[in-house]
Design a protein around this motif. Sequence first.
Motif: not given
Ligand SMILES: NC(=O)c1ccc[n+]([C@@H]2O[C@H](COP(=O)([O-])OP(=O)(O)OC[C@H]3O[C@@H](n4cnc5c(N)ncnc54)[C@H](O)[C@@H]3O)[C@@H](O)[C@H]2O)c1
Length: 321
Positions: A14-15, A34, A125, A130, A150
């Motif tokens: 998503t982010m 990814d 997260e 991370k 992030n």
């Molecule tokens: N979703 C929100 O509203 C939001 C808002 C602000 C911050 N965040 C933060 O942003 C971060 C991501 O959240 P999200 O909602 O996009 O999560 P998400 O689950 O939609 O996406 C995370 C992606 O990271 C990938 N991933 C995991 N391990 C990996 C690696 N070793 N190498 C490459 N890719 C890897 C996963 O396969 C997945 O596609 C988190 O830290 C979250 O706390 C999220």
Amino acid sequence: MLKVQKAGVIGAGTMGAAIAEVLAYNEIPIVLKDVNDELVSKGIQRIRSILSDLVRFNDGKADKEIARIEAEGVKLTEDQKASLRARMKSKFTSEKADELLARVKGTTSYSDFSDVDLVVEAAFENVSVKRGVFEELDKVLPDRAILGSNTSSLSITGLAKGLKHTPNTLITHFFNPPYMLPLVEIVGGADTKDEVTADVIGFLLGLKNHRSNLVPIKVKEVPGFVVNRLLIPMLNEACFSLDEGSASPRDIDAAMKSGAGMPMGPLELADMIGLDVCLDVINILNREYGDPKYRPAQTLKRKVEAGHLGRKSGKGFYDYP
Ligand SMILES: NC(=O)c1ccc[n+]([C@@H]2O[C@H](COP(=O)([O-])OP(=O)(O)OC[C@H]3O[C@@H](n4cnc5c(N)ncnc54)[C@H](O)[C@@H]3O)[C@@H](O)[C@H]2O)c1
């Protein structure tokens, strides 16, 4: 001054995909990683869909304006409509969208990060995920590279500890969706160099999303930073108010929209964020600040227990059939 000739994004979810889109929108070549090809393709598909929404929105602007004018009783001639359409013709065309997409290279390999100036990590997260990403990046990034995470809740001091890039590491907390919401909370850790924080803020100040210039702000490393520290307790307080029977969900939301100028009511907003996310954040604030004012409301706990997580599950404070 920080010059970013190429940037990297880790995580095409998503982010990550949306942050990559914002950077590429500012003409920066991007490498987006990814864990497998399927997830990389999904991320690229996400960017494609953000862009087609943007093109459609821009293309529809002139017709919306024509409808607005005519609704006020003014009948426009075909020539007037054509001239309005020409004047309001969008600069962001589908060709521009294709150019933007061509700037984003998907990958599953860290070796593609050996020449980036800035990376934004947006993986799960989870502290060990991370930290694993940070350790891998530390091996391949050029010395000058800046590493932003992030993370919404993890300590950057802990995540970045003992790495070659520790002084160049900080939190770059974008909001969802970053192509609409311009805020980025910038949080340095205990060992982050001050000039790195200043450079990243300066760099972000020069970028824009689909609506406006980005708005980076500097925040101390405190739980919830600024937005979640203020917003989530307010949403939790709306749940307490509901538990006390003060008013119905609709009336609580109407009160805060009509009386406090909020664009969405607190319960609607909680449903949009996800009640599980709200509960996680209030629990983190409760634990980190050790102050009972952050205890979660019963309604919030019970809804999450029942799997009523808001929009994403079809039911929360409201139903989403
Ligand atoms: N979703 C929100 O509203 C939001 C808002 C602000 C911050 N965040 C933060 O942003 C971060 C991501 O959240 P999200 O909602 O996009 O999560 P998400 O689950 O939609 O996406 C995370 C992606 O990271 C990938 N991933 C995991 N391990 C990996 C690696 N070793 N190498 C490459 N890719 C890897 C996963 O396969 C997945 O596609 C988190 O830290 C979250 O706390 C999220």
